[in-house]
Design an enzyme around this catalytic site. Structure first.
Site, PDB file in Angstrom:
ATOM      1  N   GLN A  17      -3.135   4.517  -2.965  1.00 18.27           N
ATOM      2  CA  GLN A  17      -4.352   3.410  -2.332  1.00 18.27           C
ATOM      3  C   GLN A  17      -4.914   3.893  -1.213  1.00 18.27           C
ATOM      4  OE1 GLN A  17      -3.431  -0.278   0.222  1.00 18.27           O
ATOM      5  NE2 GLN A  17      -2.029   0.298  -0.972  1.00 18.27           N
ATOM      6  N   GLU A 139       2.996   4.216   2.475  1.00 16.04           N
ATOM      7  CA  GLU A 139       2.860   2.578   3.231  1.00 16.04           C
ATOM      8  C   GLU A 139       3.137   2.889   4.871  1.00 16.04           C
ATOM      9  OE1 GLU A 139       0.099   0.750   3.675  1.00 16.04           O
ATOM     10  OE2 GLU A 139       0.644   0.022   5.410  1.00 16.04           O
ATOM     11  N   ASP A 168      -1.846   2.704   4.393  1.00 11.71           N
ATOM     12  CA  ASP A 168      -2.423   3.036   3.710  1.00 11.71           C
ATOM     13  C   ASP A 168      -4.401   2.557   3.239  1.00 11.71           C
ATOM     14  OD1 ASP A 168      -1.047   4.695   2.235  1.00 11.71           O
ATOM     15  OD2 ASP A 168      -0.535   2.858   1.099  1.00 11.71           O
ATOM     16  N   GLY A 246      -2.876 -10.959  22.273  1.00 11.67           N
ATOM     17  CA  GLY A 246      -3.762 -11.114  23.530  1.00 11.67           C
ATOM     18  C   GLY A 246      -3.768 -11.607  24.958  1.00 11.67           C
ATOM     19  N   GLY A 247      -4.798 -11.760  25.368  1.00 13.16           N
ATOM     20  CA  GLY A 247      -4.977 -12.260  26.440  1.00 13.16           C
ATOM     21  C   GLY A 247      -3.812 -13.492  26.532  1.00 13.16           C
TER      22      GLY A 247
HETATM   23  N1  CAO Z   1      -5.083  18.605 -12.295  1.00 12.21           N
HETATM   24  C1  CAO Z   1      -3.932  18.696 -12.874  1.00 12.21           C
HETATM   25  N2  CAO Z   1      -2.455  18.792 -11.361  1.00 12.21           N
HETATM   26  C2  CAO Z   1      -3.555  17.745 -10.435  1.00 12.21           C
HETATM   27  C3  CAO Z   1      -4.469  17.012 -11.025  1.00 12.21           C
HETATM   28  C4  CAO Z   1      -5.900  17.416 -11.804  1.00 12.21           C
HETATM   29  N3  CAO Z   1      -6.743  16.641 -11.505  1.00 12.21           N
HETATM   30  N4  CAO Z   1      -4.756  16.078  -9.006  1.00 12.21           N
HETATM   31  C5  CAO Z   1      -3.664  16.117  -8.702  1.00 12.21           C
HETATM   32  N5  CAO Z   1      -2.587  16.703  -9.144  1.00 12.21           N
HETATM   33  C6  CAO Z   1      -1.369  17.812  -8.857  1.00 12.21           C
HETATM   34  C7  CAO Z   1      -1.245  18.369  -7.754  1.00 12.21           C
HETATM   35  O1  CAO Z   1      -1.479  19.751  -7.366  1.00 12.21           O
HETATM   36  C8  CAO Z   1       0.128  18.230  -7.744  1.00 12.21           C
HETATM   37  O2  CAO Z   1       0.429  20.220  -7.328  1.00 12.21           O
HETATM   38  P1  CAO Z   1       1.737  20.679  -6.936  1.00 12.21           P
HETATM   39  O3  CAO Z   1       2.275  20.400  -5.962  1.00 12.21           O
HETATM   40  O4  CAO Z   1       2.231  21.432  -7.826  1.00 12.21           O
HETATM   41  O5  CAO Z   1       0.507  21.148  -6.174  1.00 12.21           O
HETATM   42  C9  CAO Z   1       0.370  17.667  -7.625  1.00 12.21           C
HETATM   43  O6  CAO Z   1      -0.061  17.110  -8.521  1.00 12.21           O
HETATM   44  C10 CAO Z   1       1.289  15.737  -7.081  1.00 12.21           C
HETATM   45  O7  CAO Z   1       0.032  15.980  -6.056  1.00 12.21           O
HETATM   46  P2  CAO Z   1       1.616  15.126  -4.465  1.00 12.21           P
HETATM   47  O8  CAO Z   1       2.315  15.974  -4.128  1.00 12.21           O
HETATM   48  O9  CAO Z   1       0.416  14.796  -3.722  1.00 12.21           O
HETATM   49  O10 CAO Z   1       2.179  13.971  -5.209  1.00 12.21           O
HETATM   50  P3  CAO Z   1       3.224  13.512  -5.672  1.00 12.21           P
HETATM   51  O11 CAO Z   1       3.039  11.635  -6.256  1.00 12.21           O
HETATM   52  O12 CAO Z   1       4.520  13.730  -4.930  1.00 12.21           O
HETATM   53  O13 CAO Z   1       3.288  12.387  -4.008  1.00 12.21           O
HETATM   54  C11 CAO Z   1       2.138  11.604  -2.000  1.00 12.21           C
HETATM   55  C12 CAO Z   1       2.264  11.361  -3.668  1.00 12.21           C
HETATM   56  C13 CAO Z   1       1.576   9.951  -1.752  1.00 12.21           C
HETATM   57  C14 CAO Z   1       3.310  10.793  -1.449  1.00 12.21           C
HETATM   58  C15 CAO Z   1       1.152  12.302  -1.779  1.00 12.21           C
HETATM   59  O14 CAO Z   1       0.403  12.532  -2.243  1.00 12.21           O
HETATM   60  C16 CAO Z   1       1.249  12.281  -0.353  1.00 12.21           C
HETATM   61  O15 CAO Z   1       1.462  13.051   0.975  1.00 12.21           O
HETATM   62  N6  CAO Z   1       0.460  12.079   0.129  1.00 12.21           N
HETATM   63  C17 CAO Z   1      -1.086  12.249   1.201  1.00 12.21           C
HETATM   64  C18 CAO Z   1      -0.796  11.324   2.532  1.00 12.21           C
HETATM   65  C19 CAO Z   1      -1.070  10.025   1.466  1.00 12.21           C
HETATM   66  O16 CAO Z   1      -2.078   9.136   1.448  1.00 12.21           O
HETATM   67  N7  CAO Z   1      -0.652   8.898   1.039  1.00 12.21           N
HETATM   68  C20 CAO Z   1      -0.598   7.597   0.721  1.00 12.21           C
HETATM   69  C21 CAO Z   1       0.055   7.075  -0.338  1.00 12.21           C
HETATM   70  S1  CAO Z   1      -0.340   5.736  -0.431  1.00 12.21           S
HETATM   71  O17 CAO Z   1      -1.609   5.674  -0.953  1.00 12.21           O
END
Ligand code: CAO
Length: 415
Positions: A17, A139, A168, A246-247
């Site tokens: 998101q 979030e 988010d 607020g105020g």
């Molecule tokens: N092709 C191949 N691999 C891909 C890819 C693609 N097009 N796009 C992403 N990937 C891979 C990444 O390289 C990553 O791999 P490695 O960890 O092995 O390097 C993997 O997908 C997963 O990425 P992730 O760790 O970000 O995904 P997750 O689902 O485990 O975590 C989240 C999700 C949201 C917790 C994490 O991305 C995060 O903390 N993001 C930053 C904070 C954020 O934006 N949070 C908001 C979440 S809701 O909006």
């Protein structure tokens, strides 16, 4: 008149998101947003919270309007080259993967700058530099760590998260501001720069008034809080129910029908200059001469009594009648509108804040359009793309691949 961001190309490596809200706004401003998705799977939200089997979810479609989708795995040899070429051809790259994910794909900031010194590289992370910088964040984690949950909820209740996605979407909006500032700066400097927003920081920014109150607490009780004058204040800003931040004090009061309708309520603000009109309309002209009620300071220890008297009056009317009566008197108030009412609200349809779009697989659905209105470049809200819908188009027109090269990339799992 063209769109504000026409000619700006965004390499969109966002998912879930927070990042997608940012790039969706940029798309509505007219940027060409190219969303990179993992071949075969795509953004995880395509299949989360589905309402129709095998059809892209509303979660996905409501966050990815007006974008183009390309499937690409930058971790493959060919995919890596295509990704590097996209960095060369784009103005802004946006990502919100876990810390280090883009680096592990072989694209640290130094490399991105080397490929394209004009590139603006924007990221969302859960936390800024420090002990938690490597943590994954969603979030509600951000709401809890940014000060929203500790200051939200019933007076004696447990911490509460809000349904508004301030962690988010709130951070996504902050990132939009950073990207636009960096684009403006690039006009003068010719150089791109790194833009980073931490979700904890964005939530704290949105909770700014609570940090204000934390400091006021050192100088005495927070007199506009419902804890005053009878309750105890501890060392930290307490939860304050529906008290206004607020105020001018305010509270939610019941309206006619509250027994059966969970949204038959209205928020009424005791703005000092409108208090006389409010007192008269609810039948409390006596307050105007009463030293316990006729000044804002005198009312502070009696706010609950005041709200109780207002409520006796609002309970005789439905929330829209209350709104129609109080607004002409300049008494700020807001009926509690349900999502059903908002979806049906014709005024929001007229301004395209709520828009119906057509999707080839799901049919018509409602989405929230661009809440930021530009007079000369209004947003046209289009549906979200299917997974990889624009892969060939982008590979041919931006990367310059031919059919054979595209087939080879597909065979290698790069796209
Ligand atoms: N092709 C191949 N691999 C891909 C890819 C693609 N097009 N796009 C992403 N990937 C891979 C990444 O390289 C990553 O791999 P490695 O960890 O092995 O390097 C993997 O997908 C997963 O990425 P992730 O760790 O970000 O995904 P997750 O689902 O485990 O975590 C989240 C999700 C949201 C917790 C994490 O991305 C995060 O903390 N993001 C930053 C904070 C954020 O934006 N949070 C908001 C979440 S809701 O909006």
């Amino acid at each position: 008149m063209g769109k504000a961001l026409e000619g700006v190309r965004i390499l969109d490596m966002t998912h879930v998101q927070s990042g997608p809200t940012c790039t969706q706004i940029l798309a509505w401003f007219g940027a060409d947003v190219i969303k990179i998705e993992r071949p075969g799977a795509g953004d995880a939200t395509r299949s989360q919270l589905r309402d129709i089997p095998d059809v892209d979810s509303l979660y996905f479609t409501m966050l990815n309007a007006n974008k183009r989708s390309i499937t690409l795995n930058p971790k493959t040899e060919v995919g890596n080259k295509i990704f590097a070429k996209l960095i060369e051809e784009c103005d802004v790259m946006v990502e919100n993967f876990a810390p280090g994910a883009i680096d592990r794909m072989g694209f640290p900031w130094e490399k991105i700058q080397e490929i394209n010194p004009r590139m603006i590289y924007a990221s969302i992370k859960g936390f800024g530099p420090g002990p938690y910088e490597d943590c994954k964040v969603y979030e509600n984690v951000a709401q809890c760590t940014g000060g929203a949950a500790s200051t939200t909820g019933e007076l004696e209740g447990f911490p509460m998260v809000t349904g508004a996605q301030i962690g988010d979407s709130g951070t996504g909006m902050h990132l939009v501001a950073g990207i636009l500032a960096a684009l403006f700066h690039r006009e003068k400097s010719g150089k791109g720069q790194r833009v980073v927003c931490a979700m904890q920081d964005a939530v704290l920014n949105l909770c700014r008034v609570k940090l204000r109150d934390q400091q006021r607490l050192a100088h005495g009780p927070l007199k506009e809080y419902p804890q005053y004058p009878n309750g105890e204040f501890g060392e930290a800003v307490p939860r304050a129910g529906n008290a206004s931040g607020g105020g001018h004090p305010g509270w939610i009061v019941k309206c006619k029908g509250w027994e059966t309708d969970p949204d038959a309520y209205i928020y009424v603000i005791l703005q000092a200059m409108a208090f006389e009109a409010l007192a008269i309309v609810i039948g409390h002209e006596d307050w105007l001469e009463d030293p316990d009620f006729n000044t804002p300071d005198a009312r502070l220890p009696r706010l609950m009594e005041v709200y109780g008297e207002i409520e006796k009056w609002t309970m005789t009317k439905d929330k829209m009648e209350v709104m129609d009566t109080l607004n002409p008197l300049n008494v700020p108030c807001g009926p509690i509108l349900s999502m059903k009412e908002l979806a049906e609200e014709q005024g929001l349809r007229a301004t395209e804040t709520v828009v119906e779009v057509d999707h080839p697989e799901r049919g018509k659905y409602l989405t929230v359009g661009n809440p930021i209105k530009l007079s000369d470049s209004p947003a046209d809200v289009d549906r979200a793309p299917l997974l990889g819908e624009h892969t060939e188009e982008i590979l041919k027109t931006i990367i310059g691949l031919d059919d054979q090269e595209i087939d080879a990339a597909r065979e290698q799992g790069a796209i």
